[in-house]
Design a protein around this motif. Structure first.
Motif, mmCIF file in Angstrom:
data_model
loop_
_atom_site.group_PDB
_atom_site.id
_atom_site.type_symbol
_atom_site.label_atom_id
_atom_site.label_comp_id
_atom_site.label_asym_id
_atom_site.label_seq_id
_atom_site.Cartn_x
_atom_site.Cartn_y
_atom_site.Cartn_z
ATOM 1 N N THR A 241 0.825 -1.213 0.000
ATOM 2 C CA THR A 241 0.000 0.000 0.000
ATOM 3 C C THR A 241 0.856 1.258 0.000
ATOM 4 O OG1 THR A 241 -0.115 0.072 2.421
ATOM 5 C CG2 THR A 241 -1.778 -1.238 1.270
ATOM 6 N N SER A 242 0.162 2.387 -0.111
ATOM 7 C CA SER A 242 0.814 3.690 -0.061
ATOM 8 C C SER A 242 0.508 4.435 1.227
ATOM 9 C CB SER A 242 0.368 4.549 -1.252
ATOM 10 O OG SER A 242 0.732 3.954 -2.472
ATOM 11 N N VAL A 243 -0.026 3.755 2.213
ATOM 12 C CA VAL A 243 -0.405 4.405 3.469
ATOM 13 C C VAL A 243 0.833 5.009 4.124
ATOM 14 C CG1 VAL A 243 -1.440 4.079 5.739
ATOM 15 C CG2 VAL A 243 -2.340 2.829 3.774
ATOM 16 N N PRO A 244 0.822 6.295 4.455
ATOM 17 C CA PRO A 244 2.005 6.923 5.048
ATOM 18 C C PRO A 244 2.170 6.579 6.519
ATOM 19 C CG PRO A 244 0.238 8.524 4.846
ATOM 20 C CD PRO A 244 -0.266 7.267 4.208
ATOM 21 N N PHE A 245 3.414 6.535 6.957
ATOM 22 C CA PHE A 245 3.757 6.368 8.370
ATOM 23 C C PHE A 245 4.578 7.579 8.792
ATOM 24 C CE2 PHE A 245 2.303 2.093 8.106
ATOM 25 C CZ PHE A 245 2.133 1.644 9.410
ATOM 26 N N GLU A 246 4.159 8.241 9.864
ATOM 27 C CA GLU A 246 4.847 9.423 10.359
ATOM 28 C C GLU A 246 5.301 9.186 11.798
ATOM 29 O OE1 GLU A 246 5.600 12.069 8.664
ATOM 30 O OE2 GLU A 246 4.574 11.430 6.835
ATOM 31 N N PHE A 247 6.502 9.675 12.126
ATOM 32 C CA PHE A 247 7.030 9.512 13.476
ATOM 33 C C PHE A 247 6.161 10.219 14.510
ATOM 34 C CE2 PHE A 247 10.891 8.709 10.974
ATOM 35 C CZ PHE A 247 11.325 7.538 11.577
ATOM 36 N N ARG A 248 5.500 11.293 14.116
ATOM 37 C CA ARG A 248 4.685 12.057 15.057
ATOM 38 C C ARG A 248 3.457 11.278 15.535
ATOM 39 N NH1 ARG A 248 3.333 17.086 11.667
ATOM 40 N NH2 ARG A 248 5.239 16.481 10.602
ATOM 41 N N CYS A 249 3.144 10.191 14.871
ATOM 42 C CA CYS A 249 1.976 9.379 15.257
ATOM 43 C C CYS A 249 2.358 8.265 16.212
ATOM 44 C CB CYS A 249 1.307 8.794 14.008
ATOM 45 S SG CYS A 249 0.866 9.987 12.739
ATOM 46 N N PHE A 250 3.515 8.385 16.861
ATOM 47 C CA PHE A 250 4.020 7.297 17.701
ATOM 48 C C PHE A 250 3.105 6.989 18.871
ATOM 49 C CE2 PHE A 250 5.450 11.123 19.793
ATOM 50 C CZ PHE A 250 5.365 10.822 21.145
ATOM 51 N N TRP A 251 2.305 7.947 19.305
ATOM 52 C CA TRP A 251 1.509 7.766 20.514
ATOM 53 C C TRP A 251 0.128 7.166 20.245
ATOM 54 C CZ3 TRP A 251 -3.052 10.606 20.922
ATOM 55 C CH2 TRP A 251 -3.205 11.636 19.996
ATOM 56 N N TRP A 252 -0.230 6.964 18.992
ATOM 57 C CA TRP A 252 -1.564 6.436 18.678
ATOM 58 C C TRP A 252 -1.769 5.051 19.272
ATOM 59 C CZ3 TRP A 252 -2.594 7.871 12.827
ATOM 60 C CH2 TRP A 252 -2.718 9.267 12.741
ATOM 61 N N CYS A 253 -0.840 4.147 19.048
ATOM 62 C CA CYS A 253 -0.997 2.780 19.541
ATOM 63 C C CYS A 253 -0.935 2.712 21.067
ATOM 64 C CB CYS A 253 0.049 1.865 18.910
ATOM 65 S SG CYS A 253 -0.205 0.111 19.268
ATOM 66 N N PRO A 254 0.043 3.355 21.742
ATOM 67 C CA PRO A 254 0.004 3.355 23.211
ATOM 68 C C PRO A 254 -1.267 3.967 23.777
ATOM 69 C CG PRO A 254 2.173 4.007 22.451
ATOM 70 C CD PRO A 254 1.304 3.928 21.241
ATOM 71 N N PHE A 255 -1.784 4.975 23.109
ATOM 72 C CA PHE A 255 -3.039 5.580 23.559
ATOM 73 C C PHE A 255 -4.172 4.563 23.526
ATOM 74 C CE2 PHE A 255 -7.013 7.734 22.329
ATOM 75 C CZ PHE A 255 -7.196 8.538 23.454
ATOM 76 N N PHE A 256 -4.236 3.767 22.469
ATOM 77 C CA PHE A 256 -5.273 2.754 22.375
ATOM 78 C C PHE A 256 -5.061 1.643 23.404
ATOM 79 C CE2 PHE A 256 -6.728 -1.348 20.738
ATOM 80 C CZ PHE A 256 -8.073 -1.076 20.502
ATOM 81 N N VAL A 257 -3.823 1.216 23.596
ATOM 82 C CA VAL A 257 -3.534 0.127 24.530
ATOM 83 C C VAL A 257 -3.864 0.530 25.964
ATOM 84 C CG1 VAL A 257 -1.679 -1.328 25.458
ATOM 85 C CG2 VAL A 257 -1.826 -0.900 23.006
ATOM 86 N N ASN A 258 -3.803 1.814 26.272
ATOM 87 C CA ASN A 258 -4.175 2.265 27.614
ATOM 88 C C ASN A 258 -5.620 1.910 27.941
ATOM 89 O OD1 ASN A 258 -1.802 3.384 28.696
ATOM 90 N ND2 ASN A 258 -2.060 5.240 27.489
ATOM 91 N N PHE A 259 -6.481 1.920 26.940
ATOM 92 C CA PHE A 259 -7.864 1.508 27.172
ATOM 93 C C PHE A 259 -7.928 0.030 27.571
ATOM 94 C CE2 PHE A 259 -8.518 5.266 24.530
ATOM 95 C CZ PHE A 259 -9.528 5.908 25.226
ATOM 96 N N TYR A 260 -7.090 -0.783 26.942
ATOM 97 C CA TYR A 260 -7.065 -2.198 27.322
ATOM 98 C C TYR A 260 -6.531 -2.373 28.738
ATOM 99 C CZ TYR A 260 -5.984 -7.141 27.466
ATOM 100 O OH TYR A 260 -5.923 -8.457 27.836
ATOM 101 N N LEU A 261 -5.529 -1.589 29.123
ATOM 102 C CA LEU A 261 -5.005 -1.691 30.482
ATOM 103 C C LEU A 261 -6.061 -1.298 31.509
ATOM 104 C CD1 LEU A 261 -1.416 -0.209 29.957
ATOM 105 C CD2 LEU A 261 -2.117 -2.615 30.029
ATOM 106 N N ILE A 262 -6.828 -0.266 31.200
ATOM 107 C CA ILE A 262 -7.924 0.111 32.100
ATOM 108 C C ILE A 262 -8.954 -1.012 32.185
ATOM 109 C CG2 ILE A 262 -9.826 1.739 32.424
ATOM 110 C CD1 ILE A 262 -8.079 3.868 31.106
ATOM 111 N N PHE A 263 -9.251 -1.624 31.045
ATOM 112 C CA PHE A 263 -10.180 -2.752 31.043
ATOM 113 C C PHE A 263 -9.649 -3.902 31.901
ATOM 114 C CE2 PHE A 263 -10.740 -6.986 29.130
ATOM 115 C CZ PHE A 263 -12.095 -7.176 29.376
ATOM 116 N N SER A 264 -8.346 -4.190 31.812
ATOM 117 C CA SER A 264 -7.774 -5.287 32.595
ATOM 118 C C SER A 264 -7.870 -5.012 34.091
ATOM 119 C CB SER A 264 -6.316 -5.514 32.183
ATOM 120 O OG SER A 264 -5.500 -4.416 32.553
ATOM 121 N N ILE A 265 -7.719 -3.745 34.488
ATOM 122 C CA ILE A 265 -7.857 -3.401 35.909
ATOM 123 C C ILE A 265 -9.295 -3.600 36.369
ATOM 124 C CG2 ILE A 265 -7.680 -1.520 37.579
ATOM 125 C CD1 ILE A 265 -5.391 -0.385 35.930
#
Length: 316
Positions: free
Chosen positions: A204-228
């Motif tokens: 694909t041609s989907v771009p990857f930017e370094f500034r988007c580094f926090w998107w995945c950790p932001f989403f995983v935080n919801f899973y951590l809250i769910f686990s608690i």
């Protein structure tokens, strides 16, 4: 009088000095504020818009959507759907437990849902693009970067980083040969997920930017809250233990928090590696296009028409 001037000039000069200093400090504070706002605003900008919205609906080797790419997109969607069905009904497992109600508690299965959603959005974008191309006078550069493209980009970046993170973390820290079996189902949900995203990244041609580094950790935080919440509610895993993963044991909060911090940091590193891979992909395709572009220019300079019309369709 001279004496009066000297007495009056002292306070006046001192007052002017304070005014000049306050203005200078105010300007410095304003410049500092604007500089920080611009720096962190550009670095953490969520709504970073790429140069063109066409990147989300065309392959890297072509600037049009051909039949092969349309079939490829639906094939990827079907593969994600197949993996989810095998995971839900434990098809390919040598020791099925049959606890369907426990399926949503695992981060691996969250990643599978993300993969299915992003692949479905890709099918929608590519199908819409193929219909637009049939219209006379269609220009791909005029495509609008709308909410669908933004959501797809977010889902794609999160799924890519999370898939690699899930695969590496599982085989490095979670897999226990005494409990887990290396069967077809285990390979599908802990290996095939990453392979699908890596292959898709190269196509694909989907771009990857370094500034988007926090998107995945932001989403995983919801899973951590769910686990608690799941732990406080007394939830158990498939083996009857009061935890979801052996490394996510909230009975040991300090150790678990350190592991979570390390895992979130690892997701940032994974995203940076994917950005490097995406730039390498772009470099490889650009090098392959240069001979075709130069040949087209030479033919044009000789007064002849080139044998093809699009300069970047080098891998047709």
């Amino acid at each position: 009088m001279p004496g009066y001037r000297r007495e009056d000039e002292g306070p006046r000069t001192k007052q002017h000095g304070w005014e000049a200093a306050s203005v200078l400090c105010g300007r410095r504070a304003m410049v500092k504020k604007v500089w920080c706002r611009e720096l962190f605003g550009k670095f953490l900008q969520v709504r970073y818009e790429p140069t063109q919205a066409r990147y989300f609906s065309e392959p890297k080797c072509q600037d049009t959507v051909r039949l092969w790419y349309l079939a490829y997109r639906y094939l990827i969607f079907c593969l994600w759907l197949l993996i989810i069905l095998c995971s839900v009904f434990e098809i390919g497992s040598v020791n099925p437990l049959g606890l369907l109600e426990k399926w949503p508690i695992y981060l691996t299965n969250w990643d599978l849902i993300l993969g299915l959603v992003q692949s479905f959005l890709a099918c929608v974008l590519v199908t819409r693009r193929s219909r637009y191309q049939e219209q006379p006078g269609f220009d791909a550069s005029s495509l609008y970067y709308g909410k669908l493209e933004k959501f797809y980009w977010f889902m794609y970046v999160v799924t890519s980083s999370l898939a690699l993170g899930v695969t590496i973390t599982y085989w490095a820290l979670i897999h226990d040969p005494a409990i887990h079996h290396v069967d077809v189902l285990n390979i599908l949900i802990h290996v095939a997920n990453s392979l699908l995203m890596i292959v898709d990244l190269c196509v694909t041609s989907v771009p990857f930017e370094f500034r988007c580094f926090w998107w995945c950790p932001f989403f995983v935080n919801f899973y951590l809250i769910f686990s608690i919440v799941y732990y406080l509610a007394g939830g158990l895993d498939k083996n009857g233990q009061h935890r979801i993963y052996n490394i996510l044991d909230w009975e040991k909060p300090i150790m678990t928090l350190l592991i979570c911090a390390g895992g979130l940091t690892f997701l940032v590193i994974t995203h940076c590696l994917l950005c490097i891979l995406a730039r390498l992909r772009n470099h490889v395709y650009e090098r392959r296009r240069k001979p075709f572009v130069s040949d087209a220019k030479n033919v044009k300079n000789m007064g002849k028409e080139p044998t093809y019309t699009r300069k970047n369709e080098s891998c047709v």
